[in-house]
Scaffold this active site. Sequence first.
Site, PDB file in Angstrom:
ATOM      1  N   TRP A 140      -3.012   7.737  10.292  1.00  0.00           N
ATOM      2  CA  TRP A 140      -4.065   7.747  11.424  1.00  0.00           C
ATOM      3  C   TRP A 140      -6.127   7.798  10.865  1.00  0.00           C
ATOM      4  O   TRP A 140      -6.062   8.435  12.528  1.00  0.00           O
ATOM      5  CB  TRP A 140      -3.926   7.652  12.353  1.00  0.00           C
ATOM      6  CG  TRP A 140      -2.332   6.201  12.549  1.00  0.00           C
ATOM      7  CD1 TRP A 140      -1.482   5.725  11.513  1.00  0.00           C
ATOM      8  CD2 TRP A 140      -2.231   5.970  13.857  1.00  0.00           C
ATOM      9  NE1 TRP A 140      -0.591   5.198  12.386  1.00  0.00           N
ATOM     10  CE2 TRP A 140      -0.575   4.893  13.814  1.00  0.00           C
ATOM     11  CE3 TRP A 140      -2.787   6.095  14.926  1.00  0.00           C
ATOM     12  CZ2 TRP A 140       0.285   4.624  14.636  1.00  0.00           C
ATOM     13  CZ3 TRP A 140      -2.134   4.980  16.483  1.00  0.00           C
ATOM     14  CH2 TRP A 140      -0.770   4.698  16.228  1.00  0.00           C
ATOM     15  N   TYR A 178       1.181  -0.766  -0.171  1.00  0.00           N
ATOM     16  CA  TYR A 178       0.302  -0.507  -0.241  1.00  0.00           C
ATOM     17  C   TYR A 178       0.891   1.349   0.020  1.00  0.00           C
ATOM     18  O   TYR A 178       0.869   2.103  -1.256  1.00  0.00           O
ATOM     19  CB  TYR A 178      -0.899  -0.158   1.019  1.00  0.00           C
ATOM     20  CG  TYR A 178      -1.664   1.585   1.752  1.00  0.00           C
ATOM     21  CD1 TYR A 178      -2.491   1.652   1.044  1.00  0.00           C
ATOM     22  CD2 TYR A 178      -1.134   2.467   2.594  1.00  0.00           C
ATOM     23  CE1 TYR A 178      -3.303   2.839   1.329  1.00  0.00           C
ATOM     24  CE2 TYR A 178      -1.624   3.318   3.030  1.00  0.00           C
ATOM     25  CZ  TYR A 178      -3.103   3.896   1.846  1.00  0.00           C
ATOM     26  OH  TYR A 178      -2.934   4.994   2.742  1.00  0.00           O
TER      27      TYR A 178
HETATM   28  N1  LIG Z   1      -7.607   5.704   6.373  1.00  0.00           N
HETATM   29  C1  LIG Z   1      -6.480   6.165   6.892  1.00  0.00           C
HETATM   30  O1  LIG Z   1      -6.055   5.756   7.815  1.00  0.00           O
HETATM   31  C2  LIG Z   1      -5.558   7.339   6.170  1.00  0.00           C
HETATM   32  C3  LIG Z   1      -4.042   7.125   6.388  1.00  0.00           C
HETATM   33  C4  LIG Z   1      -3.388   8.603   5.829  1.00  0.00           C
HETATM   34  C5  LIG Z   1      -3.632   8.841   4.198  1.00  0.00           C
HETATM   35  N2  LIG Z   1      -4.630   8.379   4.094  1.00  0.00           N
HETATM   36  C6  LIG Z   1      -5.220   9.015   2.536  1.00  0.00           C
HETATM   37  O2  LIG Z   1      -6.225   9.982   2.092  1.00  0.00           O
HETATM   38  C7  LIG Z   1      -6.995   9.603   1.486  1.00  0.00           C
HETATM   39  C8  LIG Z   1      -8.638   9.399   1.945  1.00  0.00           C
HETATM   40  O3  LIG Z   1      -8.639   8.506   2.687  1.00  0.00           O
HETATM   41  P1  LIG Z   1     -10.127   7.568   3.466  1.00  0.00           P
HETATM   42  O4  LIG Z   1      -9.599   7.438   4.536  1.00  0.00           O
HETATM   43  O5  LIG Z   1     -10.840   8.973   3.121  1.00  0.00           O
HETATM   44  O6  LIG Z   1      -9.962   6.760   2.230  1.00  0.00           O
HETATM   45  P2  LIG Z   1     -11.705   5.673   2.321  1.00  0.00           P
HETATM   46  O7  LIG Z   1     -12.596   6.128   2.714  1.00  0.00           O
HETATM   47  O8  LIG Z   1     -11.548   4.593   1.632  1.00  0.00           O
HETATM   48  O9  LIG Z   1     -12.196   6.660   0.522  1.00  0.00           O
HETATM   49  C9  LIG Z   1     -11.526   6.517  -0.101  1.00  0.00           C
HETATM   50  C10 LIG Z   1     -12.696   7.131  -1.619  1.00  0.00           C
HETATM   51  O10 LIG Z   1     -11.647   6.364  -2.785  1.00  0.00           O
HETATM   52  C11 LIG Z   1     -12.852   5.123  -3.914  1.00  0.00           C
HETATM   53  N3  LIG Z   1     -12.024   5.329  -4.548  1.00  0.00           N
HETATM   54  C12 LIG Z   1     -11.840   3.243  -4.904  1.00  0.00           C
HETATM   55  N4  LIG Z   1     -11.098   3.254  -5.920  1.00  0.00           N
HETATM   56  C13 LIG Z   1     -11.643   4.480  -6.871  1.00  0.00           C
HETATM   57  C14 LIG Z   1     -11.240   4.381  -7.754  1.00  0.00           C
HETATM   58  N5  LIG Z   1     -10.907   3.619  -8.589  1.00  0.00           N
HETATM   59  N6  LIG Z   1     -12.113   5.358  -8.948  1.00  0.00           N
HETATM   60  C15 LIG Z   1     -11.929   6.352  -8.230  1.00  0.00           C
HETATM   61  N7  LIG Z   1     -12.832   6.187  -6.116  1.00  0.00           N
HETATM   62  C16 LIG Z   1     -12.152   4.944  -6.050  1.00  0.00           C
HETATM   63  C17 LIG Z   1     -13.583   5.134  -2.966  1.00  0.00           C
HETATM   64  O11 LIG Z   1     -14.697   4.172  -2.842  1.00  0.00           O
HETATM   65  P3  LIG Z   1     -15.297   2.665  -2.950  1.00  0.00           P
HETATM   66  O12 LIG Z   1     -15.578   2.818  -1.377  1.00  0.00           O
HETATM   67  O13 LIG Z   1     -16.557   2.785  -3.280  1.00  0.00           O
HETATM   68  O14 LIG Z   1     -14.296   1.954  -3.001  1.00  0.00           O
HETATM   69  C18 LIG Z   1     -13.401   5.717  -1.302  1.00  0.00           C
HETATM   70  O15 LIG Z   1     -14.917   6.404  -1.522  1.00  0.00           O
HETATM   71  C19 LIG Z   1      -6.438   8.444   0.322  1.00  0.00           C
HETATM   72  O16 LIG Z   1      -5.301   8.633   0.128  1.00  0.00           O
HETATM   73  C20 LIG Z   1      -5.841   8.267   1.355  1.00  0.00           C
HETATM   74  O17 LIG Z   1      -4.961   6.687   0.668  1.00  0.00           O
HETATM   75  C21 LIG Z   1      -5.517   8.035   4.196  1.00  0.00           C
END
Ligand SMILES: NC(=O)c1ccc[n+]([C@@H]2O[C@H](COP(=O)([O-])OP(=O)(O)OC[C@H]3O[C@@H](n4cnc5c(N)ncnc54)[C@H](OP(=O)(O)O)[C@@H]3O)[C@@H](O)[C@H]2O)c1
Length: 293
Positions: free
Chosen positions: A151, A125
């Site tokens: 996080w 990832y």
């Molecule tokens: N969560 C964490 O702890 C964390 C930590 C550090 C950084 N981040 C970064 O922060 C950002 C936001 O994270 P988050 O927690 O909001 O993630 P999330 O809740 O998993 O949301 C990601 C979104 O991307 C969508 N997605 C997945 N594949 C896609 C595709 N091919 N085309 C269009 N949309 C797509 C998902 O849709 P579906 O739900 O329909 O799959 C979901 O709505 C990301 O860049 C992540 O890497 C997250």
Amino acid sequence: MIKCFLTGATGQLGVELQHTCPPDVELKGVSRDALDICQDQVVSEVVGRCRPDIIINCAAYTAVDRAEQESEHAFAVNARGAANIAKAGVKCGARVIHISTDFVFAGTGPVPYRPDDATGPVNLYGASKLEGEKRVFDITRGSCLILRTAWLYSRHGRNFVNTMLRLMKERDLLRVVDDQIGTPTWANGLARAIWKCVTISDMHGIHHWTDAGVASWYDFAVAIAEEGIALKLLGHSITILPVPTKEYPTPARRPACSVIDTSLTRRVLGLTPPHWRVALRQMLQEYKERSNE
Ligand SMILES: NC(=O)c1ccc[n+]([C@@H]2O[C@H](COP(=O)([O-])OP(=O)(O)OC[C@H]3O[C@@H](n4cnc5c(N)ncnc54)[C@H](OP(=O)(O)O)[C@@H]3O)[C@@H](O)[C@H]2O)c1
């Protein structure tokens, strides 16, 4: 009016960006159903039709453990999909804000990572997100803003807080790892910081943003239990035992200490994030108010 195009609109951060959108921003948020960022031609057409001033890319493959088995999928979304967004942004002259992660770091350092510190992801990832950063940076010739965070949790979606609240209602005892350190970050506060970034048009390169302070997953779980009981979200006390990572093996390795240094970004934005525990309390308060509605 600033015209803003948001991908990943139904994810944790996407939802909070929509909730906190300032009045002078016209926001078009798209879910994966409406736009799969892996489809380069469609991305170019949809973004081109919208003609945004800014694109915020929150779409990501975020299943850290599953990525070990589905690396092709993770790279398709986090690297090639991110590149498609960057290309579409360059084509229509939109500024690109791309969200990335503390997991680009190895997590072996004793001090918080600065934006220009050497990367070295320990899982697929993290590797896919790092590749996405590089591609977005190259395609936009460095004019993009890459914002790393860590996080993340919110009221919506799968995250540590929601998982803990569910498990704490079901069980009397939980074991949680205490040798992985990071900074819990409420997606709502991150969303507000992103909107501030939008107003600073010459802000580019790599930046870091999290809430303040540090915690292990164990510390975080204890805080969720204490705040949950204080707010009567949880009806009984629970025993939480600290365990080392080796007693809780997962398919993906995690960085041991992935705290990121946000001082540069605090200065540029003129913002001070709350301590993570203060933000957690506020999130749980809102959680309670909304569930009573
Ligand atoms: N969560 C964490 O702890 C964390 C930590 C550090 C950084 N981040 C970064 O922060 C950002 C936001 O994270 P988050 O927690 O909001 O993630 P999330 O809740 O998993 O949301 C990601 C979104 O991307 C969508 N997605 C997945 N594949 C896609 C595709 N091919 N085309 C269009 N949309 C797509 C998902 O849709 P579906 O739900 O329909 O799959 C979901 O709505 C990301 O860049 C992540 O890497 C997250």
